[in-house]
Write a protein that holds these residues in place. Structure first.
Motif, short mmCIF file in Angstrom:
data_model
loop_
_atom_site.label_atom_id
_atom_site.label_comp_id
_atom_site.label_asym_id
_atom_site.label_seq_id
_atom_site.Cartn_x
_atom_site.Cartn_y
_atom_site.Cartn_z
N UNK A 176 -10.27 22.31 -11.24
CA UNK A 176 -10.52 22.93 -9.93
C UNK A 176 -11.76 23.81 -9.93
N UNK A 177 -12.23 24.22 -11.11
CA UNK A 177 -13.41 25.08 -11.21
C UNK A 177 -14.71 24.28 -11.36
N UNK A 185 -26.50 22.83 -2.32
CA UNK A 185 -25.49 23.89 -2.19
C UNK A 185 -24.40 23.66 -3.23
N UNK A 186 -24.02 24.73 -3.93
CA UNK A 186 -22.93 24.63 -4.89
C UNK A 186 -21.59 24.53 -4.16
N UNK A 187 -20.76 23.58 -4.61
CA UNK A 187 -19.44 23.40 -4.01
C UNK A 187 -18.43 23.01 -5.08
#
Length: 216
Positions: A176-177, A185-187
């Motif tokens: 999940x991390x 964009x970081x997602x």
């Protein structure tokens, strides 16, 4: 269980033996994506799920087993939040090491249960939009999934070797991390709960061929 076995009526000493089988897997996943549990679709994996067991039957009614397996396991997810009707197919090939016990008639009808630790070594992801495949990733030792998977299992072996097994993974399938870059964009694309469970069919999983089919 060892105490029960040791307390049973003494019988002829049993020698360890090796058994081999494959399994046909029907897998699902419990999903929790921002409180939404919808979107899971059954996945069928009929091929390349070999497993070999080292069996030690303490008597005719109780036995222990361990072994090794290579397993194709995953799930299908239709994202309920996506207006483009996207569908993802996730799967890994895992190396598994089970430990467990057997209760019943060792050469006939029995119940079994246990624990298995698995190590994913190949990850595959497919994206479908409106039933058209748009993308595919195949990654060795990917950090998109948890590197160690823990599961529990229970099942029945019927007369003549047919075996029905239920298995539940205590570990979340994805990491999940995990962070991905989308349009700069970081997602976190896998930041939702997904625990796999499956039913499988196999044959002769615990069969001692030397006893059942002796060569004269």
């Amino acid at each position: 269980f060892l105490m029960i076995a040791l307390g049973a009526t003494a019988q002829e000493k049993k020698e360890p033996y090796v058994s081999f089988s494959t399994e046909m897997i029907f897998s699902f996943a419990t999903i929790d994506n921002l409180g939404n549990s919808e979107g899971n679709v059954m996945r069928w994996a009929p091929a390349f799920n070999p497993q070999t067991m080292l069996n030690y039957d303490l008597n005719n009614s109780f036995g222990l087993f361990t072994g090794m397996a290579v397993r194709n396991v995953g799930y299908i997810y239709e994202n309920p939040f996506d207006p483009n009707n996207s569908k993802f197919k996730y799967r890994t090939y895992n190396l598994g090491i089970p430990v467990g016990f057997k209760v019943g008639q060792m050469d006939n009808f029995m119940f079994f249960g246990g624990y298995e630790i698995e190590f994913p070594f190949v990850y595959k992801e497919k994206l479908f939009v409106n039933d058209s495949k748009e993308d595919k990733d195949v990654i060795w030792f990917s950090d998109r999934v948890e590197p160690v998977q823990h599961s529990v299992m229970a099942g029945i072996q019927f007369p003549y070797g047919a075996t029905l097994k239920f298995k539940y993974y205590l570990t979340n399938f994805h990491n999940r991390d995990y962070v991905a870059m989308v349009d700069g964009i970081q997602t976190k694309p896998y930041d939702f709960a997904s625990n796999i469970f499956y039913f499988s069919l196999s044959w002769y999983l615990f069969t001692n061929w030397e006893e059942s089919y002796p060569i004269e």
